[in-house]
Design an enzyme around this catalytic site. Structure first.
Site, PDB file in Angstrom:
ATOM      1  N   CYS A  62      58.327  29.203 -18.652  1.00 37.42           N
ATOM      2  CA  CYS A  62      59.352  29.970 -19.359  1.00 37.42           C
ATOM      3  C   CYS A  62      60.252  29.086 -20.206  1.00 37.42           C
ATOM      4  O   CYS A  62      61.365  29.464 -20.541  1.00 37.42           O
ATOM      5  CB  CYS A  62      60.193  30.765 -18.357  1.00 37.42           C
ATOM      6  SG  CYS A  62      61.090  29.731 -17.170  1.00 37.42           S
ATOM      7  N   HIS A 108      79.678  61.287 -35.968  1.00 32.80           N
ATOM      8  CA  HIS A 108      79.066  61.686 -37.240  1.00 32.80           C
ATOM      9  C   HIS A 108      78.553  60.471 -38.005  1.00 32.80           C
ATOM     10  O   HIS A 108      77.439  60.474 -38.528  1.00 32.80           O
ATOM     11  CB  HIS A 108      80.087  62.442 -38.097  1.00 32.80           C
ATOM     12  CG  HIS A 108      79.571  62.816 -39.446  1.00 32.80           C
ATOM     13  ND1 HIS A 108      79.697  61.997 -40.551  1.00 32.80           N
ATOM     14  CD2 HIS A 108      78.866  63.889 -39.868  1.00 32.80           C
ATOM     15  CE1 HIS A 108      79.115  62.573 -41.594  1.00 32.80           C
ATOM     16  NE2 HIS A 108      78.615  63.726 -41.204  1.00 32.80           N
TER      17      HIS A 108
END
Length: 791
Positions: free
Chosen positions: A749, A418
């Site tokens: 990279c 919830h």
């Protein structure tokens, strides 16, 4: 269609009947009627109609009394509890008209005919519930394990009364629904024996990021109340939707073992139809679902989503007697499916204090403020606006308080609890399942709640500093040079799924090993060589859900790789095999028993030199098995491997031979192997390395270090360390030309383009194929490259 004015069997209900039987029952009826033919199992049942509700209300002369009482609700809602209690009491004490009671009990007897010892679920379905634009999650009540006519009618009255829970009254007020224009339908449905089996919730979209290509499943033992109410930390699974149609693949890309400390089972009598009990140690240490069951549920979610043509929020149950799976409820997902903008907000934590605790992150935001530790929603008057709510778990009674909070932290619950669902709806960052937050955090304590660091959320001491950047996807330009991402953490990968990347140029395997696996691979394979009892215990805890420690390493690593590969599929994901230094390997659990001490680990036993070494190659074999699993069992053929720190041609040959021995043969089934270009030898002999590998990726940090002879970690020499140095640029230009001459792809990279986008200009001019950058600098580099190309 209608058996009577008051009762309709599920098979005669369609989704257009929301005004007659509410959203929940309309969805159940639609599935029973149209999805059973697609082999989706849905328990049968029937529903009372809205007309039956009003018949009950008018039979007991309650309409005007309810209207009058609701009209007296004060603006500050201070008399809400008294009003709600009065209305519920009137309804619970009401009597059923004889003909209505007869129709309900007759339908009930027909439902349970020829079935021994069957009980039913009595579920509320409001006519303004489960709509695409409002979840109404948990506003009304449902009851499980109900049997017998008298008990059934009693809980039907309770369902009617739950239309006026305090939370339901507030929710309708906040969403501008007129109270007396909403009716309540009751669904009476065969119970699945999940009390001795399992249950859970699944979404056909990632609830945190909106990534549409996964099914997210939460699972726990026993009845489903524990997950919905957020009272347990469930298992979490994720499956890749595009591969679910291929029965030869097993695209389960994530499995997280939850604590599952308790479960809800049948109670002993009608006054207590269910009860909560503690789970056994075995239950806590066992995955609730097998891979085959995860995939079955995920395929069902795919079918249901396709049928409804919208992302779905689905409840499922597993019968403990038969072992069969069932769908017990489905409703439209109401958060990600409602988003119409394609802008991203990027939160970056700049300054933080000590990490106090962690849990599941909900949302991708950061919030700071003072803690307010609350045990009951009855203390709403004491909760200050803008405070950070800390509690055990939330249910719908907490909603008024949650609306006042700036962030939420709970001890219990998973991503479908919830607290998680409502936090998303409210746009609040939340951290759920922290175990002991309510004990550690004190009211008035200043903290920083960070949900911007992946699927783990962190609570830091003090008020940290953070930045928020708005990213408009539509404004990002296209470039000829491919701009890819440097990634390490699978948890953050889905956060960036909307970025128009060209794939992943560097996926660091060692990050997954360090943060998720945590143990040294040789310690997992050779436990008898470990002398420290604490280490043995730590490894046993890590691997508790696995009978085989090798399987733990392979599966966990494969899932981490697959999570990133899934986000970018079918674009390439270049996976660098492990590149720990010996001191870093030693820091893994059990690592000190298997690692030598080196004077200079940066230039020592790292990368390629480990893979064929007798002292480590069985560890490398596990890495290869994980890659093989990702490509062949899961289906991610977009994963390309890359070998770091490959010093010589002979070493390259040995590594490729070792990979072949472990089932990874370059060129077979499209399998490619790249090499990191970070040692000067890679530059000088680029043409010969190109004969052995399918592509190059320049590691600018190590290349600069070794070209200039400067320790990249040295503060004293920091002024000499520069990727812009003429010698480094000459090396980059040389290797790009050599690679292209051999028809090989080449990218960079390193960190330089992320830190200094102007460095990208040099790379574009040199004709590099791709530049790989950190996600937070992607747009900056992309814009700069577009500008350079435009010139």
């Amino acid at each position: 269609m209608v058996k009577s004015d008051y009762i309709i069997n599920f098979e005669n209900i369609r989704r257009g009947h929301v005004g007659v039987v509410g959203g929940k029952n309309a969805s159940l009826g639609e599935m029973v009627a149209n999805l059973k033919s697609k082999n989706i199992a849905v328990p049968n049942g029937f529903a009372t109609t809205a007309k039956a509700y009003w018949y009950f209300i008018d039979h007991n002369n309650l309409r005007s009394k309810i209207e009058t009482k609701l009209a007296s609700l004060k603006v500050d809602q201070s008399n809400l509890a008294e009003i709600g209690q009065y209305i519920r009491g009137k309804i619970k004490n009401g009597s059923f008209p004889v003909d209505l009671a007869t129709e309900i009990t007759t339908a009930y007897q027909e439902l349970i005919a020829h079935k021994k010892n069957i009980s039913v679920a009595v579920r509320s379905s409001a006519t303004a519930e489960d709509l695409p634009n409002a979840s109404f999650a948990g506003q009304q009540e449902s009851f499980l394990n109900i049997s017998g006519e008298e008990e059934l009618l009693e809980y039907c009255r309770r369902c009617f009364a739950s239309l006026f829970t305090n939370r339901a009254i507030i929710y309708r007020n906040n969403n501008n629904f007129a109270h007396m224009q909403v009716a309540l339908s009751i669904g009476i449905q065969e119970m699945v024996r999940s009390d001795i089996g399992a249950s859970g919730v699944m979404f056909s979209v990632d609830t945190e990021t909106g990534f549409p290509n996964v099914v997210l499943i939460n699972a726990s033992w026993g009845l489903g109340e524990s997950i919905v109410q957020g009272t347990v930390n469930p298992d979490e699974y994720m499956a890749f939707k595009p591969f679910l149609g291929n029965k030869e693949l097993s695209p389960v890309i994530k499995k997280t073992l939850g604590e599952k400390e308790s479960k809800v089972i049948y109670g002993g009598n009608s006054a207590q139809p269910t009860q909560t009990v503690k789970t056994s140690v075995k239950e806590q240490n066992t995955y609730v679902l097998e891979n085959t069951e995860i995939l079955q549920l995920a395929r069902w979610a795919n079918i249901i989503e396709a049928y409804y043509q919208t992302p779905m929020d689905i409840e499922w149950a597993k019968d403990g007697k038969s072992g069969e799976l069932y769908i017990v409820q489905a409703r439209p997902e109401t958060i990600q499916s409602r988003k119409t903008t394609h802008n991203l907000k990027s939160y970056s934590l700049i300054k933080k204090g000590k990490c106090l605790l962690e849990g599941h992150s909900i949302g991708a935001a950061i919030a700071t403020g003072k803690v307010y530790n609350l045990k009951s929603p009855k203390d709403i008057d004491h909760f200050p606006e803008g405070a950070i709510l800390v509690t055990g778990a939330t249910d719908p009674d907490w909603v008024p308080i949650m609306k006042k909070a700036t962030a939420i932290i709970t001890d219990h619950g998973g991503r479908t609890s919830h607290a998680a669902i409502v936090s998303r709806e409210m746009g609040l960052p939340a951290i759920v399942g922290c175990s002991n937050a309510s004990k550690l955090l004190k009211t008035g304590q200043e903290v920083t709640v960070s949900c911007a660091e992946g699927d783990k959320g962190y609570v830091y001491n003090g008020i940290g500093k953070f930045e928020v950047e708005d990213i408009a996807i539509s404004d990002i330009p296209k470039t000829n040079t491919k701009i890819m991402l440097n990634l390490a953490d699978p948890a953050t990968a889905q956060r960036w799924w909307q970025l128009p990347t060209d794939g992943v140029g560097l996926l660091r395997m060692e990050f997954i090993i360090n943060n998720t696996i945590k143990a040294h691979p040789l310690a997992l394979l050779n436990g008898a060589k470990i002398g420290d009892k604490a280490t043995i215990k730590a490894i046993a805890t890590l691997t508790r859900a696995y009978t085989n420690k090798e399987t733990y390493f392979v599966d966990t690593l494969a899932q981490g790789i697959a999570q990133i590969a899934a986000v970018h599929y079918p674009k390439p994901v270049i996976l660098r095999m492990s590149d720990f230094k010996t001191n870093e390997y030693a820091n893994l659990i059990g690592g000190t028993d298997f690692e030598p001490k080196e004077e200079n680990p940066m230039l020592g036993w790292r990368g390629a030199s480990r893979y064929y070494s007798p002292e480590y190659k069985e560890g490398f074999a596990l890495e290869c098995k994980a890659v093989k699993k990702v490509r062949e069992e899961m289906g991610f053929k977009n994963v390309i491997t890359m070998i770091p720190f490959c010093r010589t041609l002979d070493e390259a040959d040995k590594v490729l031979a070792e990979m072949k021995n472990n089932g990874l043969e370059r060129g077979k089934d499209g399998f490619e192997v790249y090499v990191m270009c970070e040692v000067p030898a890679n530059i000088i002999l680029a043409d010969k390395f190109a004969d052995r590998f399918d592509g190059f990726s320049i590691g600018s940090n190590d290349l600069t270090q070794l070209t200039l002879g400067v320790d990249r970690d040295s503060d004293r020499l920091a002024m000499l360390f520069s990727e812009d140095n003429e010698a480094v640029i000459a090396s980059i230009n040389h290797v790009i030309k050599a690679a292209h001459k051999k028809g090989r792809k080449i990218g960079l990279c390193g960190q330089a383009p992320s830190d200094r986008p102007e460095f990208a200009q040099t790379l574009v001019k040199a004709g590099i194929d791709s530049i790989s950058v950190t996600p937070d600098s992607f747009i900056k580099v992309k814009n700069h490259v577009a500008e350079v190309e435009g010139r």
